[in-house]
Design a protein around this motif. Structure first.
Motif, PDB file in Angstrom:
ATOM      1  N   LYS A   1       0.858  -1.189   0.000  1.00 33.88           N
ATOM      2  CA  LYS A   1       0.000   0.000   0.000  1.00 33.88           C
ATOM      3  C   LYS A   1       0.892   1.236   0.000  1.00 33.88           C
ATOM      4  N   VAL A   2       1.032   1.810  -1.180  1.00 35.97           N
ATOM      5  CA  VAL A   2       1.904   2.970  -1.362  1.00 35.97           C
ATOM      6  C   VAL A   2       1.254   4.210  -0.764  1.00 35.97           C
ATOM      7  N   ASN A   3      -0.036   4.333  -0.939  1.00 32.82           N
ATOM      8  CA  ASN A   3      -0.835   5.363  -0.279  1.00 32.82           C
ATOM      9  C   ASN A   3      -2.272   4.836  -0.205  1.00 32.82           C
ATOM     10  N   ARG A   4      -3.209   5.671   0.182  1.00 34.38           N
ATOM     11  CA  ARG A   4      -4.585   5.196   0.379  1.00 34.38           C
ATOM     12  C   ARG A   4      -5.223   4.604  -0.874  1.00 34.38           C
ATOM     13  N   ARG A   5      -4.844   5.124  -2.006  1.00 34.85           N
ATOM     14  CA  ARG A   5      -5.491   4.710  -3.253  1.00 34.85           C
ATOM     15  C   ARG A   5      -4.626   3.814  -4.128  1.00 34.85           C
ATOM     16  N   LYS A   6      -3.363   3.737  -3.821  1.00 31.28           N
ATOM     17  CA  LYS A   6      -2.432   3.044  -4.700  1.00 31.28           C
ATOM     18  C   LYS A   6      -1.885   1.785  -4.045  1.00 31.28           C
ATOM     19  N   LYS A   7      -2.089   0.638  -4.718  1.00 33.58           N
ATOM     20  CA  LYS A   7      -1.568  -0.635  -4.232  1.00 33.58           C
ATOM     21  C   LYS A   7      -0.779  -1.303  -5.350  1.00 33.58           C
ATOM     22  N   LEU A   8       0.342  -1.863  -4.975  1.00 34.30           N
ATOM     23  CA  LEU A   8       1.156  -2.664  -5.881  1.00 34.30           C
ATOM     24  C   LEU A   8       0.914  -4.129  -5.526  1.00 34.30           C
ATOM     25  N   GLY A   9       0.617  -4.964  -6.511  1.00 32.13           N
ATOM     26  CA  GLY A   9       0.426  -6.389  -6.268  1.00 32.13           C
ATOM     27  C   GLY A   9       1.695  -7.144  -6.631  1.00 32.13           C
ATOM     28  N   ILE A  10       2.120  -8.054  -5.754  1.00 30.53           N
ATOM     29  CA  ILE A  10       3.299  -8.881  -6.018  1.00 30.53           C
ATOM     30  C   ILE A  10       2.923 -10.342  -5.821  1.00 30.53           C
ATOM     31  N   GLU A  11       3.083 -11.120  -6.880  1.00 27.87           N
ATOM     32  CA  GLU A  11       2.840 -12.558  -6.825  1.00 27.87           C
ATOM     33  C   GLU A  11       4.188 -13.273  -6.820  1.00 27.87           C
ATOM     34  N   LEU A  12       4.352 -14.217  -5.906  1.00 29.68           N
ATOM     35  CA  LEU A  12       5.583 -15.003  -5.807  1.00 29.68           C
ATOM     36  C   LEU A  12       5.332 -16.395  -6.358  1.00 29.68           C
ATOM     37  N   THR A  13       6.358 -16.964  -6.966  1.00 26.68           N
ATOM     38  CA  THR A  13       6.264 -18.347  -7.419  1.00 26.68           C
ATOM     39  C   THR A  13       7.664 -18.929  -7.566  1.00 26.68           C
TER      40      THR A  13
ATOM     41  N   LEU B   1       1.263  -4.773 -11.311  1.00 27.46           N
ATOM     42  CA  LEU B   1       1.293  -6.152 -10.868  1.00 27.46           C
ATOM     43  C   LEU B   1       2.645  -6.743 -11.249  1.00 27.46           C
ATOM     44  N   TRP B   2       3.390  -7.208 -10.245  1.00 26.75           N
ATOM     45  CA  TRP B   2       4.720  -7.771 -10.460  1.00 26.75           C
ATOM     46  C   TRP B   2       4.706  -9.259 -10.176  1.00 26.75           C
ATOM     47  N   LEU B   3       5.542  -9.985 -10.903  1.00 27.98           N
ATOM     48  CA  LEU B   3       5.741 -11.409 -10.666  1.00 27.98           C
ATOM     49  C   LEU B   3       7.182 -11.616 -10.237  1.00 27.98           C
ATOM     50  N   LEU B   4       7.368 -12.247  -9.088  1.00 28.44           N
ATOM     51  CA  LEU B   4       8.709 -12.576  -8.589  1.00 28.44           C
ATOM     52  C   LEU B   4       8.870 -14.089  -8.636  1.00 28.44           C
ATOM     53  N   ILE B   5       9.705 -14.546  -9.565  1.00 28.54           N
ATOM     54  CA  ILE B   5      10.023 -15.967  -9.699  1.00 28.54           C
ATOM     55  C   ILE B   5      11.301 -16.199  -8.913  1.00 28.54           C
ATOM     56  N   HIS B   6      11.281 -17.213  -8.045  1.00 28.89           N
ATOM     57  CA  HIS B   6      12.491 -17.457  -7.253  1.00 28.89           C
ATOM     58  C   HIS B   6      12.940 -18.898  -7.363  1.00 28.89           C
ATOM     59  N   ILE B   7      14.243 -19.064  -7.173  1.00 22.68           N
ATOM     60  CA  ILE B   7      14.883 -20.382  -7.160  1.00 22.68           C
ATOM     61  C   ILE B   7      15.862 -20.372  -5.999  1.00 22.68           C
ATOM     62  N   GLU B   8      16.001 -21.485  -5.338  1.00 19.23           N
ATOM     63  CA  GLU B   8      16.936 -21.551  -4.209  1.00 19.23           C
ATOM     64  C   GLU B   8      18.359 -21.299  -4.695  1.00 19.23           C
ATOM     65  N   SER B   9      18.785 -22.041  -5.723  1.00 17.78           N
ATOM     66  CA  SER B   9      20.151 -21.885  -6.217  1.00 17.78           C
ATOM     67  C   SER B   9      20.275 -22.432  -7.629  1.00 17.78           C
TER      68      SER B   9
ATOM     69  N   ARG C   1       5.949  -6.060 -14.413  1.00 18.24           N
ATOM     70  CA  ARG C   1       7.372  -6.344 -14.253  1.00 18.24           C
ATOM     71  C   ARG C   1       7.511  -7.782 -13.798  1.00 18.24           C
ATOM     72  N   ILE C   2       8.585  -8.419 -14.263  1.00 23.24           N
ATOM     73  CA  ILE C   2       8.872  -9.796 -13.872  1.00 23.24           C
ATOM     74  C   ILE C   2      10.330  -9.864 -13.442  1.00 23.24           C
ATOM     75  N   PHE C   3      10.552 -10.516 -12.298  1.00 25.71           N
ATOM     76  CA  PHE C   3      11.889 -10.648 -11.737  1.00 25.71           C
ATOM     77  C   PHE C   3      12.203 -12.117 -11.507  1.00 25.71           C
ATOM     78  N   LEU C   4      13.492 -12.442 -11.585  1.00 21.03           N
ATOM     79  CA  LEU C   4      13.985 -13.776 -11.241  1.00 21.03           C
ATOM     80  C   LEU C   4      15.029 -13.588 -10.149  1.00 21.03           C
ATOM     81  N   MET C   5      14.850 -14.291  -9.032  1.00 22.25           N
ATOM     82  CA  MET C   5      15.749 -14.128  -7.890  1.00 22.25           C
ATOM     83  C   MET C   5      16.334 -15.469  -7.479  1.00 22.25           C
ATOM     84  N   GLU C   6      17.663 -15.492  -7.356  1.00 24.37           N
ATOM     85  CA  GLU C   6      18.364 -16.655  -6.815  1.00 24.37           C
ATOM     86  C   GLU C   6      18.611 -16.359  -5.334  1.00 24.37           C
ATOM     87  N   ILE C   7      18.004 -17.154  -4.480  1.00 31.03           N
ATOM     88  CA  ILE C   7      18.028 -16.874  -3.046  1.00 31.03           C
ATOM     89  C   ILE C   7      19.410 -17.078  -2.441  1.00 31.03           C
TER      90      ILE C   7
END
Length: 143
Positions: free
Chosen positions: A38-50, A96-104, A128-134
């Motif tokens: 919740k960036v402010n009262r009217r603005k929300k960013l959605g983040i989905e993890l997978t 709406l952002w997608l965060l794709i993650h992998i352990e290694s 936006r789509i991101f890939l993260m190596e934990i």
């Protein structure tokens, strides 16, 4: 809080640490998408993890079964989440952002991944789509 939710929160906190442009705001755990910022009262960013598709798990570690097909794994992962995008839009996020993650990656990528990823194109309704190596705390924006 369930173990799954705790892990999701840990993944999001690492993402927030690694991504310098993470917006300020109150983070709320949710379902579809997993988090709302919740960036402010009217603005929300959605983040989905997978988790990245194409992994097998043993000893709680994710390993790519065919690292040479990483672009296909990413595409499959995005496609699976695209099917639920109408659910994520119900909260009316401004983005709406997608965060794709992998352990290694376990050093199994036999090519310069960072150079290749810039040339790949993954059409998507996610903003936006991101890939993260934990394990190595690496983050790549892939769309």
């Amino acid at each position: 809080m369930t173990d799954k939710k705790k892990i999701e929160l840990q993944v999001l906190m690492l993402f927030r640490k690694l991504y310098g442009e993470f917006p300020n705001g109150k983070i709320v755990q949710n379902e579809s998408p997993d988090f709302l910022v919740k960036v402010n009262r009217r603005k929300k960013l959605g983040i989905e993890l997978t988790e990245l598709h194409g992994q097998e798990f043993y000893e709680q570690q994710g390993h790519l079964t065919e690292p040479e097909k990483i672009n296909e794994h990413i595409e499959d992962t995005i496609r699976a989440k695209e099917e639920k995008i109408y659910l994520y839009q119900k909260h009316k996020p401004f983005q709406l952002w997608l965060l794709i993650h992998i352990e290694s990656f376990q050093n199994k990528l036999l090519f310069n991944f960072q150079n290749k990823i810039g040339n790949w194109n993954f059409p998507s309704d996610f903003d936006r789509i991101f890939l993260m190596e934990i394990e190595n705390e690496k983050l790549f924006e892939i769309n």
